[in-house]
Design a protein around this motif. Structure first.
Motif, short mmCIF file in Angstrom:
data_model
loop_
_atom_site.label_atom_id
_atom_site.label_comp_id
_atom_site.label_asym_id
_atom_site.label_seq_id
_atom_site.Cartn_x
_atom_site.Cartn_y
_atom_site.Cartn_z
N ALA A 6 -16.55 -2.99 -6.23
CA ALA A 6 -15.34 -3.58 -6.80
C ALA A 6 -15.67 -4.65 -7.83
O ALA A 6 -15.03 -4.73 -8.89
N TYR A 26 -6.78 -9.09 -8.63
CA TYR A 26 -5.52 -8.89 -7.90
C TYR A 26 -5.00 -7.47 -8.04
O TYR A 26 -4.27 -6.97 -7.19
N GLY A 27 -5.38 -6.80 -9.13
CA GLY A 27 -4.96 -5.43 -9.32
C GLY A 27 -5.83 -4.41 -8.63
O GLY A 27 -5.51 -3.21 -8.60
N SER A 28 -6.95 -4.86 -8.07
CA SER A 28 -7.84 -3.95 -7.36
C SER A 28 -7.28 -3.65 -5.98
O SER A 28 -6.34 -4.28 -5.52
N ARG A 29 -7.89 -2.70 -5.30
CA ARG A 29 -7.45 -2.37 -3.95
C ARG A 29 -8.33 -3.02 -2.89
O ARG A 29 -8.21 -2.72 -1.71
N PHE A 30 -9.19 -3.92 -3.33
CA PHE A 30 -10.08 -4.58 -2.38
C PHE A 30 -9.28 -5.59 -1.56
O PHE A 30 -8.51 -6.39 -2.10
N GLN A 31 -9.44 -5.54 -0.25
CA GLN A 31 -8.59 -6.32 0.63
C GLN A 31 -8.84 -7.82 0.53
O GLN A 31 -7.90 -8.61 0.46
N VAL A 33 -9.42 -10.45 -1.56
CA VAL A 33 -9.45 -10.78 -2.99
C VAL A 33 -10.20 -12.09 -3.25
O VAL A 33 -10.80 -12.25 -4.31
N ASP A 260 5.54 -10.61 -7.82
CA ASP A 260 4.39 -9.74 -7.56
C ASP A 260 4.11 -9.69 -6.06
O ASP A 260 3.69 -10.69 -5.47
N LYS A 262 1.70 -8.31 -4.28
CA LYS A 262 0.31 -8.53 -3.89
C LYS A 262 -0.04 -10.02 -3.96
O LYS A 262 -0.68 -10.57 -3.07
N SER A 266 -1.05 -12.58 -0.81
CA SER A 266 -2.22 -13.47 -0.82
C SER A 266 -1.81 -14.92 -0.67
O SER A 266 -2.47 -15.71 0.00
#
Length: 466
Positions: A6, A26-31, A33, A260, A262, A266
Protein backbone atom coordinates in the motif's frame (compact mmCIF):
# COMPACT_ATOMS: atom_id res chain seq x y z
CA UNK A 1 3.32 -7.25 3.60
CA UNK A 2 0.09 -5.38 2.83
CA UNK A 3 1.30 -2.15 4.42
CA UNK A 4 4.43 -2.09 2.22
CA UNK A 5 2.43 -2.76 -0.94
CA UNK A 6 0.00 0.00 0.00
CA UNK A 7 2.83 2.42 0.84
CA UNK A 8 4.56 1.76 -2.49
CA UNK A 9 1.27 2.37 -4.31
CA UNK A 10 0.79 5.70 -2.52
CA UNK A 11 4.33 6.82 -3.37
CA UNK A 12 3.80 5.88 -7.01
CA UNK A 13 0.50 7.79 -7.04
CA UNK A 14 2.14 10.89 -5.58
CA UNK A 15 4.93 10.77 -8.16
CA UNK A 16 2.42 10.49 -11.02
CA UNK A 17 0.40 13.38 -9.52
CA UNK A 18 -2.71 11.33 -8.84
CA UNK A 19 -3.08 13.12 -5.50
CA UNK A 20 -1.42 14.02 -2.21
CA UNK A 21 -0.13 11.56 0.36
CA UNK A 22 -3.06 12.22 2.67
CA UNK A 23 -5.64 11.93 -0.09
CA UNK A 24 -4.19 8.72 -1.48
CA UNK A 25 -3.81 7.16 1.97
CA UNK A 26 -7.42 7.89 2.90
CA UNK A 27 -8.51 6.71 -0.52
CA UNK A 28 -6.72 3.39 -0.14
CA UNK A 29 -8.38 0.28 1.23
CA UNK A 30 -5.75 -0.22 3.88
CA UNK A 31 -7.44 -0.46 7.27
CA UNK A 32 -4.80 1.18 9.50
CA UNK A 33 -4.52 4.55 7.75
CA UNK A 34 -2.37 6.06 10.51
CA UNK A 35 0.26 3.32 10.18
CA UNK A 36 0.24 3.70 6.40
CA UNK A 37 0.41 7.50 6.52
CA UNK A 38 3.33 7.46 8.97
CA UNK A 39 5.29 4.93 6.88
CA UNK A 40 4.77 6.87 3.63
CA UNK A 41 5.65 10.22 5.19
CA UNK A 42 8.83 8.94 6.80
CA UNK A 43 9.89 7.13 3.63
CA UNK A 44 9.31 10.31 1.66
CA UNK A 45 11.27 12.42 4.14
CA UNK A 46 14.30 10.17 3.68
CA UNK A 47 13.72 9.85 -0.06
CA UNK A 48 17.01 11.41 -1.21
CA UNK A 49 19.02 9.36 1.30
CA UNK A 50 17.27 6.13 0.30
CA UNK A 51 17.78 6.82 -3.40
CA UNK A 52 21.50 7.28 -2.80
CA UNK A 53 21.84 4.09 -0.75
CA UNK A 54 19.79 1.98 -3.18
CA UNK A 55 21.80 3.25 -6.16
CA UNK A 56 25.17 2.73 -4.47
CA UNK A 57 24.22 -0.80 -3.40
CA UNK A 58 23.01 -1.68 -6.92
CA UNK A 59 19.81 -3.13 -5.45
CA UNK A 60 17.54 -2.53 -8.45
CA UNK A 61 20.13 -3.86 -10.88
CA UNK A 62 20.47 -7.07 -8.88
CA UNK A 63 16.72 -7.50 -8.23
CA UNK A 64 15.01 -6.62 -11.50
CA UNK A 65 11.54 -7.60 -10.26
CA UNK A 66 11.75 -5.17 -7.35
CA UNK A 67 10.07 -1.91 -8.32
CA UNK A 68 11.64 1.40 -7.21
CA UNK A 69 8.85 2.52 -4.88
CA UNK A 70 8.64 -0.86 -3.14
CA UNK A 71 12.44 -0.85 -2.83
CA UNK A 72 12.38 2.56 -1.18
CA UNK A 73 9.72 1.52 1.36
CA UNK A 74 11.48 -1.75 2.21
CA UNK A 75 14.93 -0.20 2.52
CA UNK A 76 13.52 2.51 4.78
CA UNK A 77 11.98 -0.16 7.02
CA UNK A 78 15.19 -2.20 7.01
CA UNK A 79 17.61 0.63 7.77
CA UNK A 80 15.57 3.24 9.62
CA UNK A 81 12.23 1.69 10.60
CA UNK A 82 11.12 -1.20 12.76
CA UNK A 83 12.57 -4.12 10.83
CA UNK A 84 9.64 -5.44 8.81
CA UNK A 85 6.87 -5.21 11.39
CA UNK A 86 4.50 -5.54 8.45
CA UNK A 87 5.84 -8.98 7.55
CA UNK A 88 7.84 -8.26 4.40
CA UNK A 89 6.70 -11.42 2.61
CA UNK A 90 9.04 -12.72 -0.08
CA UNK A 91 10.87 -9.40 -0.24
CA UNK A 92 12.12 -9.84 3.31
CA UNK A 93 14.31 -12.71 2.15
CA UNK A 94 15.43 -10.71 -0.89
CA UNK A 95 16.44 -7.71 1.26
CA UNK A 96 18.25 -10.05 3.66
CA UNK A 97 20.65 -10.97 0.84
CA UNK A 98 21.55 -7.31 0.39
CA UNK A 99 21.33 -6.21 4.01
CA UNK A 100 25.08 -6.03 4.63
CA UNK A 101 25.70 -4.01 1.47
CA UNK A 102 22.85 -1.61 2.16
CA UNK A 103 24.02 -0.98 5.71
CA UNK A 104 27.57 -0.48 4.49
CA UNK A 105 26.42 2.10 1.92
CA UNK A 106 24.44 3.96 4.55
CA UNK A 107 27.48 4.00 6.85
CA UNK A 108 29.67 5.24 4.00
CA UNK A 109 27.23 8.07 3.29
CA UNK A 110 27.38 9.15 6.93
CA UNK A 111 31.18 9.18 6.85
CA UNK A 112 31.15 11.26 3.66
CA UNK A 113 28.87 13.84 5.24
CA UNK A 114 30.54 13.79 8.64
CA UNK A 115 27.50 12.70 10.64
CA UNK A 116 26.72 9.78 12.91
CA UNK A 117 22.91 9.54 12.92
CA UNK A 118 20.26 8.99 10.29
CA UNK A 119 18.50 12.18 11.40
CA UNK A 120 21.63 14.19 10.71
CA UNK A 121 21.59 13.02 7.11
CA UNK A 122 18.06 14.33 6.87
CA UNK A 123 19.03 17.71 8.30
CA UNK A 124 21.99 18.10 5.96
CA UNK A 125 19.83 17.32 2.99
CA UNK A 126 17.21 19.93 3.83
CA UNK A 127 19.00 23.08 5.00
CA UNK A 128 17.80 25.06 1.99
CA UNK A 129 14.13 24.19 2.47
CA UNK A 130 12.43 26.06 5.36
CA UNK A 131 9.50 23.63 5.31
CA UNK A 132 11.73 20.76 6.39
CA UNK A 133 13.03 22.77 9.35
CA UNK A 134 9.64 23.04 11.05
CA UNK A 135 9.94 21.53 14.54
CA UNK A 136 7.87 18.57 15.64
CA UNK A 137 4.98 20.06 17.62
CA UNK A 138 3.20 17.82 20.13
CA UNK A 139 0.00 18.95 21.82
CA UNK A 140 -0.57 17.44 25.25
CA UNK A 141 -4.14 16.15 25.43
CA UNK A 142 -5.41 17.62 28.69
CA UNK A 143 -8.39 15.26 28.68
CA UNK A 144 -5.95 12.50 29.61
CA UNK A 145 -2.84 14.06 31.10
CA UNK A 146 -1.09 17.42 31.57
CA UNK A 147 2.11 19.12 30.45
CA UNK A 148 3.90 18.44 33.75
CA UNK A 149 3.42 14.69 33.53
CA UNK A 150 4.26 14.54 29.82
CA UNK A 151 7.49 16.42 30.49
CA UNK A 152 8.36 14.00 33.31
CA UNK A 153 7.68 11.02 31.06
CA UNK A 154 9.98 12.27 28.31
CA UNK A 155 12.71 13.14 30.81
CA UNK A 156 12.65 9.58 32.11
CA UNK A 157 13.11 8.42 28.52
CA UNK A 158 16.36 10.37 28.23
CA UNK A 159 15.07 13.61 26.70
CA UNK A 160 16.42 16.91 28.01
CA UNK A 161 13.76 19.50 28.87
CA UNK A 162 14.86 23.07 28.20
CA UNK A 163 11.86 24.91 29.71
CA UNK A 164 9.69 27.42 27.94
CA UNK A 165 11.11 28.85 24.72
CA UNK A 166 11.62 32.61 24.67
CA UNK A 167 11.93 33.09 20.91
CA UNK A 168 11.61 31.38 17.55
CA UNK A 169 15.37 31.03 17.51
CA UNK A 170 15.12 28.69 20.50
CA UNK A 171 12.81 26.46 18.45
CA UNK A 172 14.94 26.74 15.31
CA UNK A 173 18.12 25.53 17.04
CA UNK A 174 16.60 22.47 18.75
CA UNK A 175 18.63 19.32 18.12
CA UNK A 176 19.05 15.79 19.35
CA UNK A 177 16.89 14.72 22.29
CA UNK A 178 16.13 18.22 23.55
CA UNK A 179 12.62 19.65 23.78
CA UNK A 180 10.90 22.84 24.87
CA UNK A 181 7.53 24.24 25.85
CA UNK A 182 6.08 26.52 23.19
CA UNK A 183 6.11 30.23 24.16
CA UNK A 184 2.46 30.77 23.17
CA UNK A 185 0.45 27.58 23.68
CA UNK A 186 0.62 26.23 27.24
CA UNK A 187 0.17 22.53 26.31
CA UNK A 188 2.39 22.43 23.21
CA UNK A 189 5.75 20.64 23.41
CA UNK A 190 8.37 21.27 20.72
CA UNK A 191 10.91 18.71 19.53
CA UNK A 192 13.55 18.82 16.75
CA UNK A 193 12.18 18.39 13.23
CA UNK A 194 13.33 14.76 12.66
CA UNK A 195 11.73 13.46 15.88
CA UNK A 196 9.31 10.64 15.07
CA UNK A 197 6.73 9.94 17.79
CA UNK A 198 4.21 7.90 15.82
CA UNK A 199 5.16 4.78 17.76
CA UNK A 200 5.43 6.51 21.14
CA UNK A 201 3.15 4.87 23.74
CA UNK A 202 1.67 8.19 24.87
CA UNK A 203 0.75 9.07 21.29
CA UNK A 204 -0.80 5.67 20.68
CA UNK A 205 -2.80 6.00 23.91
CA UNK A 206 -4.15 9.42 22.91
CA UNK A 207 -2.25 11.37 25.57
CA UNK A 208 -0.34 13.25 22.86
CA UNK A 209 -1.62 14.73 19.59
CA UNK A 210 0.89 15.32 16.77
CA UNK A 211 -0.38 18.66 15.48
CA UNK A 212 1.36 21.62 13.87
CA UNK A 213 1.38 24.80 15.95
CA UNK A 214 -0.55 26.78 13.34
CA UNK A 215 -3.24 24.09 13.35
CA UNK A 216 -3.59 24.54 17.12
CA UNK A 217 -4.38 28.25 16.83
CA UNK A 218 -8.00 28.02 15.56
CA UNK A 219 -9.34 26.20 18.63
CA UNK A 220 -7.24 28.34 20.97
CA UNK A 221 -8.54 31.55 19.38
CA UNK A 222 -12.14 30.34 19.36
CA UNK A 223 -11.72 29.77 23.11
CA UNK A 224 -15.11 28.27 23.97
CA UNK A 225 -15.55 28.06 27.75
CA UNK A 226 -16.62 24.76 29.34
CA UNK A 227 -20.33 24.14 28.89
CA UNK A 228 -20.53 25.87 25.50
CA UNK A 229 -22.19 24.52 22.38
CA UNK A 230 -19.81 24.53 19.39
CA UNK A 231 -20.06 23.61 15.72
CA UNK A 232 -17.02 22.16 13.95
CA UNK A 233 -18.30 22.63 10.42
CA UNK A 234 -15.78 20.61 8.37
CA UNK A 235 -14.33 18.50 11.13
CA UNK A 236 -12.29 15.54 9.77
CA UNK A 237 -9.64 14.39 10.46
CA UNK A 238 -10.40 15.60 14.00
CA UNK A 239 -7.31 17.13 15.61
CA UNK A 240 -8.98 20.52 15.99
CA UNK A 241 -12.14 18.82 17.28
CA UNK A 242 -10.17 17.04 20.00
CA UNK A 243 -8.53 20.36 20.89
CA UNK A 244 -11.96 21.98 21.23
CA UNK A 245 -13.06 19.13 23.50
CA UNK A 246 -9.99 19.65 25.68
CA UNK A 247 -10.77 23.37 26.00
CA UNK A 248 -14.37 22.49 26.90
CA UNK A 249 -13.08 19.87 29.38
CA UNK A 250 -15.71 17.58 27.81
CA UNK A 251 -18.38 19.86 29.27
CA UNK A 252 -20.83 21.15 26.68
CA UNK A 253 -21.45 19.97 23.13
CA UNK A 254 -19.55 19.82 19.85
CA UNK A 255 -21.57 19.22 16.68
CA UNK A 256 -19.03 17.95 14.12
CA UNK A 257 -19.92 17.59 10.44
CA UNK A 258 -18.10 16.03 7.51
CA UNK A 259 -19.25 14.51 4.22
CA UNK A 260 -16.49 11.92 3.75
CA UNK A 261 -17.50 8.64 5.49
CA UNK A 262 -13.96 7.23 5.55
CA UNK A 263 -12.48 10.36 7.09
CA UNK A 264 -15.37 10.50 9.55
CA UNK A 265 -14.76 6.89 10.61
CA UNK A 266 -11.07 7.62 11.18
CA UNK A 267 -12.04 10.72 13.11
CA UNK A 268 -14.33 8.71 15.38
CA UNK A 269 -11.40 6.43 16.21
CA UNK A 270 -9.14 9.42 16.92
CA UNK A 271 -11.69 11.08 19.20
CA UNK A 272 -12.35 7.86 21.11
CA UNK A 273 -8.62 7.38 21.67
CA UNK A 274 -8.34 11.00 22.84
CA UNK A 275 -11.09 10.50 25.41
CA UNK A 276 -13.57 12.91 23.77
CA UNK A 277 -17.11 12.37 25.06
CA UNK A 278 -18.85 15.68 24.23
CA UNK A 279 -18.85 15.38 20.43
CA UNK A 280 -21.74 14.40 18.17
CA UNK A 281 -20.52 13.30 14.71
CA UNK A 282 -22.69 13.60 11.63
CA UNK A 283 -22.00 12.53 8.03
CA UNK A 284 -23.59 15.65 6.66
CA UNK A 285 -22.93 18.69 4.48
CA UNK A 286 -22.65 21.73 6.75
CA UNK A 287 -24.41 23.82 4.12
CA UNK A 288 -27.47 21.61 4.60
CA UNK A 289 -27.57 22.25 8.36
CA UNK A 290 -30.36 24.70 9.16
CA UNK A 291 -29.52 27.57 11.52
CA UNK A 292 -33.19 27.45 12.59
CA UNK A 293 -32.86 23.87 13.88
CA UNK A 294 -33.56 23.92 17.61
CA UNK A 295 -30.64 21.57 18.27
CA UNK A 296 -28.28 24.42 17.45
CA UNK A 297 -30.10 27.24 19.20
CA UNK A 298 -27.37 27.45 21.86
CA UNK A 299 -24.42 27.40 19.44
CA UNK A 300 -22.33 30.49 20.14
CA UNK A 301 -19.04 29.26 18.67
CA UNK A 302 -18.22 27.90 15.22
CA UNK A 303 -14.93 26.62 13.86
CA UNK A 304 -14.85 26.57 10.06
CA UNK A 305 -11.79 24.94 8.49
CA UNK A 306 -13.14 24.10 5.01
CA UNK A 307 -11.61 22.14 2.16
CA UNK A 308 -8.87 24.21 0.54
CA UNK A 309 -6.01 23.93 -1.94
CA UNK A 310 -3.56 22.91 0.81
CA UNK A 311 -0.94 25.18 -0.72
CA UNK A 312 0.50 25.98 2.72
CA UNK A 313 0.97 22.39 3.85
CA UNK A 314 4.64 21.78 4.71
CA UNK A 315 4.56 18.37 3.03
CA UNK A 316 3.13 19.71 -0.23
CA UNK A 317 6.45 19.85 -2.06
CA UNK A 318 7.46 16.48 -0.64
CA UNK A 319 4.18 14.94 -1.70
CA UNK A 320 4.09 16.56 -5.13
CA UNK A 321 7.60 17.71 -6.11
CA UNK A 322 7.59 20.75 -8.35
CA UNK A 323 3.87 21.28 -7.93
CA UNK A 324 2.54 24.46 -9.44
CA UNK A 325 0.15 26.85 -7.72
CA UNK A 326 -3.48 25.72 -7.84
CA UNK A 327 -5.08 26.50 -11.19
CA UNK A 328 -7.47 29.45 -11.45
CA UNK A 329 -10.53 27.27 -12.02
CA UNK A 330 -9.86 25.14 -8.94
CA UNK A 331 -9.25 28.22 -6.79
CA UNK A 332 -12.51 29.76 -7.95
CA UNK A 333 -14.41 26.57 -7.12
CA UNK A 334 -12.82 26.27 -3.68
CA UNK A 335 -13.30 29.95 -2.87
CA UNK A 336 -16.94 29.74 -3.91
CA UNK A 337 -17.56 26.87 -1.51
CA UNK A 338 -15.59 28.55 1.28
CA UNK A 339 -17.53 31.78 0.91
CA UNK A 340 -20.88 29.96 0.95
CA UNK A 341 -19.87 27.98 4.05
CA UNK A 342 -18.63 31.09 5.88
CA UNK A 343 -21.69 33.18 5.02
CA UNK A 344 -23.93 30.27 6.08
CA UNK A 345 -22.11 29.93 9.41
CA UNK A 346 -22.59 33.61 10.18
CA UNK A 347 -26.38 33.19 10.00
CA UNK A 348 -26.65 31.02 13.11
CA UNK A 349 -28.76 33.19 15.41
CA UNK A 350 -26.85 32.75 18.69
CA UNK A 351 -23.38 32.88 17.15
CA UNK A 352 -20.97 35.15 19.01
CA UNK A 353 -17.57 34.07 17.72
CA UNK A 354 -16.32 32.22 14.65
CA UNK A 355 -12.84 31.18 13.52
CA UNK A 356 -12.25 30.72 9.80
CA UNK A 357 -9.01 28.96 8.86
CA UNK A 358 -7.30 27.33 5.89
CA UNK A 359 -3.94 25.71 5.20
CA UNK A 360 -3.74 27.77 2.01
CA UNK A 361 -1.46 30.63 1.02
CA UNK A 362 -3.79 31.90 -1.70
CA UNK A 363 -5.49 35.27 -1.28
CA UNK A 364 -8.55 33.96 -3.14
CA UNK A 365 -9.22 31.43 -0.34
CA UNK A 366 -8.30 33.75 2.51
CA UNK A 367 -8.60 37.54 2.50
CA UNK A 368 -11.02 37.58 -0.44
CA UNK A 369 -13.37 35.10 1.25
CA UNK A 370 -13.24 37.01 4.55
CA UNK A 371 -13.89 40.35 2.86
CA UNK A 372 -16.93 38.96 1.00
CA UNK A 373 -18.33 37.43 4.20
CA UNK A 374 -17.94 40.68 6.12
CA UNK A 375 -19.77 42.50 3.34
CA UNK A 376 -22.62 39.98 3.28
CA UNK A 377 -23.05 40.16 7.07
CA UNK A 378 -23.98 43.86 6.76
CA UNK A 379 -21.97 44.97 9.75
CA UNK A 380 -23.25 42.32 12.15
CA UNK A 381 -19.75 40.86 12.54
CA UNK A 382 -16.28 42.34 12.66
CA UNK A 383 -12.77 40.91 12.70
CA UNK A 384 -11.40 40.52 16.22
CA UNK A 385 -7.89 41.97 16.73
CA UNK A 386 -6.21 38.84 18.11
CA UNK A 387 -2.56 38.08 18.93
CA UNK A 388 -1.13 41.55 18.21
CA UNK A 389 2.43 40.25 18.61
CA UNK A 390 2.01 37.57 15.91
CA UNK A 391 4.62 38.50 13.26
CA UNK A 392 2.76 37.52 10.07
CA UNK A 393 -0.51 39.37 9.31
CA UNK A 394 -3.12 39.26 6.59
CA UNK A 395 -2.51 40.86 3.21
CA UNK A 396 -3.54 44.53 3.10
CA UNK A 397 -6.38 44.00 0.63
CA UNK A 398 -9.14 45.69 2.67
CA UNK A 399 -9.38 47.76 5.88
CA UNK A 400 -9.04 45.47 8.88
CA UNK A 401 -7.21 42.67 7.04
CA UNK A 402 -4.30 43.25 9.40
CA UNK A 403 -6.39 41.52 12.08
CA UNK A 404 -6.09 38.26 10.14
CA UNK A 405 -3.17 35.94 10.85
CA UNK A 406 -0.90 34.20 8.38
CA UNK A 407 1.75 31.60 9.13
CA UNK A 408 4.65 30.16 7.17
CA UNK A 409 7.83 28.14 7.73
CA UNK A 410 9.95 31.24 7.20
CA UNK A 411 8.16 33.64 9.56
CA UNK A 412 6.58 31.46 12.25
CA UNK A 413 8.30 28.04 11.96
CA UNK A 414 4.97 26.40 11.19
CA UNK A 415 3.10 25.16 8.17
CA UNK A 416 1.45 27.74 5.94
CA UNK A 417 -1.86 28.81 7.46
CA UNK A 418 -4.48 31.58 7.50
CA UNK A 419 -6.84 32.50 10.34
CA UNK A 420 -9.57 35.12 10.74
CA UNK A 421 -11.63 35.54 13.92
CA UNK A 422 -15.14 36.96 13.54
CA UNK A 423 -17.08 38.33 16.49
CA UNK A 424 -20.58 39.74 16.70
CA UNK A 425 -20.58 43.51 16.97
CA UNK A 426 -23.14 43.74 19.76
CA UNK A 427 -21.10 41.66 22.22
CA UNK A 428 -23.05 41.34 25.44
CA UNK A 429 -22.69 37.83 26.85
CA UNK A 430 -20.07 37.03 29.45
CA UNK A 431 -19.01 34.04 27.34
CA UNK A 432 -18.15 36.33 24.45
CA UNK A 433 -16.20 38.63 26.73
CA UNK A 434 -14.24 35.64 27.98
CA UNK A 435 -13.54 34.54 24.43
CA UNK A 436 -12.25 38.02 23.56
CA UNK A 437 -9.87 38.12 26.47
CA UNK A 438 -8.30 34.67 26.29
CA UNK A 439 -6.34 35.12 23.02
CA UNK A 440 -4.82 38.39 24.27
CA UNK A 441 -3.12 36.83 27.27
CA UNK A 442 0.63 36.96 27.53
CA UNK A 443 2.54 33.76 26.75
CA UNK A 444 2.08 31.13 29.43
CA UNK A 445 4.84 30.17 31.76
CA UNK A 446 6.49 26.80 31.80
CA UNK A 447 4.85 24.02 33.79
CA UNK A 448 5.54 24.42 37.50
CA UNK A 449 7.00 21.49 39.31
CA UNK A 450 4.67 19.83 41.76
CA UNK A 451 6.31 18.65 44.95
CA UNK A 452 4.20 15.55 45.41
CA UNK A 453 2.73 13.85 42.41
CA UNK A 454 2.41 10.26 41.36
CA UNK A 455 4.62 9.70 38.32
CA UNK A 456 3.13 8.09 35.24
CA UNK A 457 4.27 4.50 35.18
CA UNK A 458 5.63 2.43 32.38
CA UNK A 459 3.72 2.17 29.13
CA UNK A 460 0.78 4.54 28.82
CA UNK A 461 -0.12 5.40 32.38
CA UNK A 462 0.30 9.18 32.29
CA UNK A 463 -2.70 10.37 34.30
CA UNK A 464 -5.04 13.34 34.08
CA UNK A 465 -4.16 16.33 36.22
CA UNK A 466 -6.80 17.37 38.68
Amino acid sequence: MAVYTAAAAVLAGVESRQGSIKGLVYGSRFQNVKQLYALVCETQRYSAVLDAVIASAGLLRAEKKLRPHMAKVLVYELLMGQGFRGGGGRWKAVLARHQARLKAELARLKVQRGVSRNEDLLELGSKSDPATQIPRYVRVNTLKTCADDAVDYFKRQGFSYQGRASSLEDLRTLKGKHFLLDPLLPELLVFPAPTDLHEHPLYQAGHLILQDKASCLPAMLLAPPPGSHVIDACAAPGNKTSHLAALLKNQGKIFAFDLDPKRLASMATLLARAGVSCCELAERDFLAVSPADQRYRQVQYILLDPSCSGSGMPTRQLEDPGADAPCKERLQALAGFQQRALSHALTFPSLQRLVYSTCSLCREENEDVVQAALHSSSGTFRLAPVLPSWPHRGLSTFPGAEHCLRASPETTLTGGFFIAVFERQEVSSSASQTAKVVPQLAPHSAPKRKKKRQKPGAGTSARPCT
